[in-house]
Design a protein around this motif. Structure first.
Motif, PDB file in Angstrom:
ATOM      1  N   THR A 255       0.833  -1.212   0.000  1.00  0.00           N
ATOM      2  CA  THR A 255       0.000   0.000   0.000  1.00  0.00           C
ATOM      3  C   THR A 255       0.862   1.255   0.000  1.00  0.00           C
ATOM      4  O   THR A 255       0.598   2.205  -0.749  1.00  0.00           O
ATOM      5  N   GLN A 256       1.908   1.242   0.825  1.00  0.00           N
ATOM      6  CA  GLN A 256       2.769   2.420   0.909  1.00  0.00           C
ATOM      7  C   GLN A 256       3.526   2.651  -0.397  1.00  0.00           C
ATOM      8  O   GLN A 256       3.731   3.796  -0.800  1.00  0.00           O
ATOM      9  N   ARG A 257       3.930   1.578  -1.063  1.00  0.00           N
ATOM     10  CA  ARG A 257       4.591   1.764  -2.347  1.00  0.00           C
ATOM     11  C   ARG A 257       3.621   2.373  -3.359  1.00  0.00           C
ATOM     12  O   ARG A 257       4.016   3.203  -4.194  1.00  0.00           O
ATOM     13  N   GLY A 258       2.361   1.948  -3.301  1.00  0.00           N
ATOM     14  CA  GLY A 258       1.359   2.561  -4.161  1.00  0.00           C
ATOM     15  C   GLY A 258       1.269   4.065  -3.942  1.00  0.00           C
ATOM     16  O   GLY A 258       1.166   4.845  -4.896  1.00  0.00           O
ATOM     17  N   LEU A 259       1.343   4.486  -2.669  1.00  0.00           N
ATOM     18  CA  LEU A 259       1.323   5.916  -2.376  1.00  0.00           C
ATOM     19  C   LEU A 259       2.579   6.604  -2.910  1.00  0.00           C
ATOM     20  O   LEU A 259       2.530   7.758  -3.344  1.00  0.00           O
ATOM     21  N   GLY A 260       3.710   5.889  -2.878  1.00  0.00           N
ATOM     22  CA  GLY A 260       4.934   6.438  -3.448  1.00  0.00           C
ATOM     23  C   GLY A 260       4.806   6.639  -4.946  1.00  0.00           C
ATOM     24  O   GLY A 260       5.205   7.686  -5.482  1.00  0.00           O
ATOM     25  N   TYR A 261       4.265   5.633  -5.625  1.00  0.00           N
ATOM     26  CA  TYR A 261       4.039   5.780  -7.067  1.00  0.00           C
ATOM     27  C   TYR A 261       3.081   6.941  -7.358  1.00  0.00           C
ATOM     28  O   TYR A 261       3.247   7.680  -8.337  1.00  0.00           O
ATOM     29  N   LYS A 262       2.084   7.088  -6.498  1.00  0.00           N
ATOM     30  CA  LYS A 262       1.141   8.194  -6.681  1.00  0.00           C
ATOM     31  C   LYS A 262       1.866   9.524  -6.558  1.00  0.00           C
ATOM     32  O   LYS A 262       1.595  10.463  -7.310  1.00  0.00           O
ATOM     33  N   GLY A 263       2.802   9.630  -5.593  1.00  0.00           N
ATOM     34  CA  GLY A 263       3.591  10.849  -5.451  1.00  0.00           C
ATOM     35  C   GLY A 263       4.443  11.129  -6.671  1.00  0.00           C
ATOM     36  O   GLY A 263       4.758  12.290  -6.969  1.00  0.00           O
ATOM     37  N   LEU A 264       4.811  10.075  -7.408  1.00  0.00           N
ATOM     38  CA  LEU A 264       5.598  10.221  -8.639  1.00  0.00           C
ATOM     39  C   LEU A 264       4.717  10.366  -9.868  1.00  0.00           C
ATOM     40  O   LEU A 264       5.215  10.368 -11.002  1.00  0.00           O
ATOM     41  N   ASP A 265       3.392  10.458  -9.656  1.00  0.00           N
ATOM     42  CA  ASP A 265       2.408  10.587 -10.744  1.00  0.00           C
ATOM     43  C   ASP A 265       2.376   9.365 -11.652  1.00  0.00           C
ATOM     44  O   ASP A 265       1.958   9.458 -12.817  1.00  0.00           O
ATOM     45  N   ASP A 266       2.811   8.230 -11.133  1.00  0.00           N
ATOM     46  CA  ASP A 266       2.693   6.974 -11.876  1.00  0.00           C
ATOM     47  C   ASP A 266       1.420   6.281 -11.397  1.00  0.00           C
ATOM     48  O   ASP A 266       1.444   5.345 -10.585  1.00  0.00           O
ATOM     49  N   LEU A 267       0.282   6.759 -11.895  1.00  0.00           N
ATOM     50  CA  LEU A 267      -1.001   6.307 -11.383  1.00  0.00           C
ATOM     51  C   LEU A 267      -1.292   4.854 -11.735  1.00  0.00           C
ATOM     52  O   LEU A 267      -1.974   4.154 -10.982  1.00  0.00           O
ATOM     53  N   ALA A 268      -0.785   4.392 -12.850  1.00  0.00           N
ATOM     54  CA  ALA A 268      -1.027   3.002 -13.234  1.00  0.00           C
ATOM     55  C   ALA A 268      -0.353   2.060 -12.247  1.00  0.00           C
ATOM     56  O   ALA A 268      -0.959   1.087 -11.769  1.00  0.00           O
ATOM     57  N   ALA A 269       0.907   2.341 -11.919  1.00  0.00           N
ATOM     58  CA  ALA A 269       1.622   1.503 -10.959  1.00  0.00           C
ATOM     59  C   ALA A 269       0.994   1.609  -9.574  1.00  0.00           C
ATOM     60  O   ALA A 269       0.901   0.618  -8.838  1.00  0.00           O
ATOM     61  N   ALA A 270       0.564   2.817  -9.203  1.00  0.00           N
ATOM     62  CA  ALA A 270      -0.066   3.010  -7.898  1.00  0.00           C
ATOM     63  C   ALA A 270      -1.341   2.186  -7.792  1.00  0.00           C
ATOM     64  O   ALA A 270      -1.564   1.472  -6.805  1.00  0.00           O
ATOM     65  N   THR A 271      -2.193   2.255  -8.820  1.00  0.00           N
ATOM     66  CA  THR A 271      -3.451   1.514  -8.807  1.00  0.00           C
ATOM     67  C   THR A 271      -3.201   0.012  -8.749  1.00  0.00           C
ATOM     68  O   THR A 271      -3.908  -0.722  -8.043  1.00  0.00           O
ATOM     69  N   ALA A 272      -2.203  -0.455  -9.464  1.00  0.00           N
ATOM     70  CA  ALA A 272      -1.882  -1.889  -9.440  1.00  0.00           C
ATOM     71  C   ALA A 272      -1.500  -2.333  -8.028  1.00  0.00           C
ATOM     72  O   ALA A 272      -1.931  -3.403  -7.570  1.00  0.00           O
ATOM     73  N   ASP A 273      -0.704  -1.528  -7.326  1.00  0.00           N
ATOM     74  CA  ASP A 273      -0.332  -1.887  -5.956  1.00  0.00           C
ATOM     75  C   ASP A 273      -1.534  -1.867  -5.028  1.00  0.00           C
ATOM     76  O   ASP A 273      -1.699  -2.753  -4.169  1.00  0.00           O
ATOM     77  N   PHE A 274      -2.385  -0.862  -5.165  1.00  0.00           N
ATOM     78  CA  PHE A 274      -3.562  -0.778  -4.298  1.00  0.00           C
ATOM     79  C   PHE A 274      -4.477  -1.989  -4.515  1.00  0.00           C
ATOM     80  O   PHE A 274      -4.995  -2.581  -3.557  1.00  0.00           O
ATOM     81  N   LYS A 275      -4.675  -2.364  -5.757  1.00  0.00           N
ATOM     82  CA  LYS A 275      -5.530  -3.519  -6.052  1.00  0.00           C
ATOM     83  C   LYS A 275      -4.911  -4.808  -5.520  1.00  0.00           C
ATOM     84  O   LYS A 275      -5.634  -5.686  -5.013  1.00  0.00           O
ATOM     85  N   SER A 276      -3.603  -4.930  -5.632  1.00  0.00           N
ATOM     86  CA  SER A 276      -2.932  -6.116  -5.090  1.00  0.00           C
ATOM     87  C   SER A 276      -3.093  -6.183  -3.573  1.00  0.00           C
ATOM     88  O   SER A 276      -3.336  -7.250  -2.999  1.00  0.00           O
ATOM     89  N   ALA A 277      -2.970  -5.032  -2.894  1.00  0.00           N
ATOM     90  CA  ALA A 277      -3.115  -4.996  -1.443  1.00  0.00           C
ATOM     91  C   ALA A 277      -4.537  -5.374  -1.024  1.00  0.00           C
ATOM     92  O   ALA A 277      -4.738  -6.128  -0.062  1.00  0.00           O
ATOM     93  N   VAL A 278      -5.514  -4.874  -1.756  1.00  0.00           N
ATOM     94  CA  VAL A 278      -6.916  -5.182  -1.439  1.00  0.00           C
ATOM     95  C   VAL A 278      -7.210  -6.661  -1.663  1.00  0.00           C
ATOM     96  O   VAL A 278      -8.006  -7.275  -0.952  1.00  0.00           O
ATOM     97  N   GLY A 279      -6.546  -7.243  -2.633  1.00  0.00           N
ATOM     98  CA  GLY A 279      -6.793  -8.646  -2.943  1.00  0.00           C
ATOM     99  C   GLY A 279      -6.205  -9.616  -1.947  1.00  0.00           C
ATOM    100  O   GLY A 279      -6.539 -10.810  -1.969  1.00  0.00           O
ATOM    101  N   MET A 280      -5.327  -9.156  -1.058  1.00  0.00           N
ATOM    102  CA  MET A 280      -4.719 -10.034  -0.055  1.00  0.00           C
ATOM    103  C   MET A 280      -5.625 -10.171   1.162  1.00  0.00           C
ATOM    104  O   MET A 280      -6.278  -9.216   1.576  1.00  0.00           O
ATOM    105  N   LYS A 281      -5.618 -11.344   1.748  1.00  0.00           N
ATOM    106  CA  LYS A 281      -6.406 -11.572   2.950  1.00  0.00           C
ATOM    107  C   LYS A 281      -5.608 -11.113   4.165  1.00  0.00           C
ATOM    108  O   LYS A 281      -4.526 -11.634   4.427  1.00  0.00           O
ATOM    109  N   PRO A 282      -6.126 -10.143   4.919  1.00  0.00           N
ATOM    110  CA  PRO A 282      -5.372  -9.658   6.080  1.00  0.00           C
ATOM    111  C   PRO A 282      -5.388 -10.672   7.218  1.00  0.00           C
ATOM    112  O   PRO A 282      -6.413 -11.304   7.484  1.00  0.00           O
ATOM    113  N   ASN A 283      -4.259 -10.808   7.884  1.00  0.00           N
ATOM    114  CA  ASN A 283      -4.141 -11.734   9.018  1.00  0.00           C
ATOM    115  C   ASN A 283      -3.935 -11.030  10.347  1.00  0.00           C
ATOM    116  O   ASN A 283      -4.017 -11.659  11.397  1.00  0.00           O
TER     117      ASN A 283
END
Length: 434
Positions: A252-280
Motif C-alpha cells: 500500500t505504501q509503495r502505491g502511495l509512493g508511485y502516486k507521489g511520482l504521478d505513476d497512477l497506473a503503478a499506484a493503482t496496481a499496488d492498491f488492487k494487489s493490497a486489497v486482494g490479499m487476505k489480512p491476518n
C-alpha cells in the motif's frame, strides 16, 4: 520552585541582595507581546549591579532553572539574550576542576557543560527539563543556548533509547534482535512526532544491524515518503516486498509512493494487489483499508478499520488512520472523535494533533484548532506545516501580528518556500489595511 528558592536564599545570602532586582524584573512577570530594543548604555535607567564574587554551581543552577521557566512561558530570543547580559560574564573560579579545555568559554557555559554531564550520568528521567533545554536551544541565543539544546536532545534520545529492565544483556544471543526491535520502535516514535530527519537516522541505524529486514526497509520507505522523497521510498519498499512478498503495508505504501511520482497506473496496481490479499493482523487490515480509500471505496475502508480496531482497540495508529478516512470524507466530527481516541492512547502523537487541528479548522472552531496546533508545535517545534497552519488559524482569529510571526518561523525552516512568503506578505497587507 519556591522550596528551591528558599534553600538557595539560605545558602547564598552573600549575593541575594545583588540579584533580587534582576529576579524581580524577569521571573515574576509574563512575557510581553513584543520586546523593545535594548536601551542605550548611556541611558539614565539604573543598571543592575553585578555580583562582585563569582557565582557557585548552585547559584548557576537556580538562575538556569528560572531561565528555562521563562523560555517555557514564551520568552523571545531577545528576552533570553537580555537575561544573559544582565547576569554578565563571571570568572570560572568555582569551575576550575572542569574537564572542559576551553579558556574562551565563559563560566556559565562551563557550568552548563558540567551540569549536563551530571544529568546524562543520572539514571533519573528528566524529560520535562530536557524539553525545556531543547526549547532554549531552538532560540539560537549563542553558545549557552546551543549547548543547552544539545544536552536536552541527548537526554530525550537517551530516554527513548533506554531498554526495559528485563532487556537482554549485550552478551545475550538475542541482544542484536532486541537492539533492532528497539530501533524500529524508536523510529516509529519519531514518525508519530513528525520528527522525520530523526526517524530517517534511526531507521538507517537499524539498517546497519539488519539491512535486509523487511520492517527496516518498510520504515525507510515510510519516512522517505513523509519527507517527499518518493523515488527513494519506492526503492526501499520494493526491497521490502522482495524480502516479504505478502507485506500488505509495504505494498500500500509503495502505491502511495508511485502516486507521489504521478505513476497512477503503478499506484493503482499496488492498491488492487493490497486489497486482494487476505489480512491476518490488525495492521494488515489497516493497510488494506488505506488501499481501499485510494481506490475510492470508503465504506469498505471503514469496515476494514472497524475490523482492525475490534481486534486491537489499543492501536493509536489504527484510530489515527480511521480518523483520516473520515477526514477525507469531510466527516470532520467523526474524524476528531477518532483522533481523540488516538491521542488518549498516545498523547504526544503529533500527527494526530496536526490532523485534529485541521479538522477543527474546517469546522470553523478556530480556538480549538489553535490549541491543537500549539500542542503539535510543543511536541515538534520544527514542523514547517504546523507553523503555517498555526499562522492561518491566528489569521482567522484576527491575530495578524502573531500570524506573521508564525509564517516567519516557517520561513526560518524553509527560507525558499513560496507558500510561506505568500501567506506572510498577504498578512502584512491585511495588517496595513486595518
Amino acid at each position: 520552585m519556591m522550596q528551591f528558592m528558599q534553600r538557595v536564599v539560605k545558602t547564598l545570602g552573600r549575593i541575594w541582595h545583588q540579584l533580587i532586582h534582576l529576579w524581580k524584573r524577569w521571573f515574576r512577570r509574563s512575557p510581553p507581546q513584543s520586546f523593545h530594543k535594548k536601551s542605550n548604555p548611556k541611558s539614565s535607567e539604573r543598571r543592575v549591579q553585578q555580583p562582585t564574587k563569582p557565582l557557585s554551581a548552585a547559584e548557576y543552577e537556580f538562575l538556569f532553572s528560572e531561565l528555562l521557566e521563562g523560555v517555557h512561558r514564551g520568552w523571545s530570543q531577545a528576552q533570553v539574550t537580555q537575561f544573559l547580559e544582565e547576569i554578565g560574564p563571571e570568572s570560572a573560579v568555582n569551575l576550575k576542576d572542569s574537564p572542559i579545555e576551553s579558556a574562551a568559554a565563559d563560566a556559565y557555559v562551563l557550568w552548563l557543560q558540567q551540569f549536563g554531564t551530571r544529568l546524562l550520568n543520572s539514571p533519573v528521567p528528566n524529560q520535562e527539563l530536557a524539553r525545556r533545554m531543547v526549547q532554549l536551544g531552538e532560540l539560537n541565543c549563542g553558545k549557552l543556548s546551543a549547548v543547552a539544546g544539545e544536552i536536552g536532545q541527548t537526554l530525550l534520545d537517551r530516554e527513548a533509547n533506554t531498554p526495559s529492565p528485563s532487556a537482554p544483556t549485550p552478551a545475550s544471543p538475542v541482544a542484536l534482535e532486541f537492539t533492532l526491535e528497539h530501533y524500529l520502535q524508536l523510529g516509529q516514535i519519531h514518525l508519530d512526532r513528525r520528527q522525520y530527519p530523526s526517524a530517517l537516522t534511526t531507521f538507517e541505524q537499524a539498517a546497519t544491524h539488519s539491512p535486509n529486514h523487511p520492517e527496516v526497509l518498510y520504515g525507510l520507505g515510510l519516512v522517505c515518503h513523509r519527507m517527499g522523497l518518493y523515488q527513494e521510498a519506492v526503492a526501499h519498499l520494493t526491497e521490502a516486498l522482495a524480502q516479504k512478498p505478502g507485506f500488505v503495508a509495504a505494498l500500500t505504501q509503495r502505491g502511495l509512493g508511485y502516486k507521489g511520482l504521478d505513476d497512477l497506473a503503478a499506484a493503482t496496481a499496488d492498491f488492487k494487489s493490497a486489497v486482494g490479499m487476505k489480512p491476518n493482523t490488525p495492521e494488515e487490515c489497516c493497510a488494506r483499508g488505506k488501499a481501499l480509500m485510494q481506490l475510492k471505496q470508503p465504506e469498505e475502508a471503514i469496515a476494514a478499520y472497524e475490523e482492525a480496531l475490534t481486534i486491537n482497540p489499543e492501536s493509536h495508529q489504527g484510530w489515527y488512520d480511521w480518523g483520516n478516512v473520515f477526514y477525507d470524507l469531510q466527516r470532520y466530527d467523526e474524524a476528531i472523535a477518532a483522533y481523540d481516541k488516538a491521542l488518549d492512547l498516545q498523547p504526544d502523537y503529533a500527527a494526530a494533533w496536526f490532523n485534529r487541528g485541521a479538522a477543527l479548522g474546517n469546522l470553523h472552531r478556530y480556538g480549538d484548532a489553535l490549541a491543537a496546533f500549539e500542542k503539535l508545535l510543543e511536541i515538534q517545534s520544527h514542523d514547517y506545516h504546523g507553523w503555517l497552519c498555526l499562522g492561518q488559524t491566528l489569521e482567522r482569529l484576527h491575530r495578524i501580528d502573531e500570524a506573521i510571526a508564525s509564517y516567519e518561523r516557517a520561513l526560518q525552516l524553509r527560507p525558499d518556500d513560496p507558500t510561506a512568503w505568500r501567506y506572510r506578505n498577504a498578512a502584512l497587507l491585511d495588517m496595513k489595511k486595518s
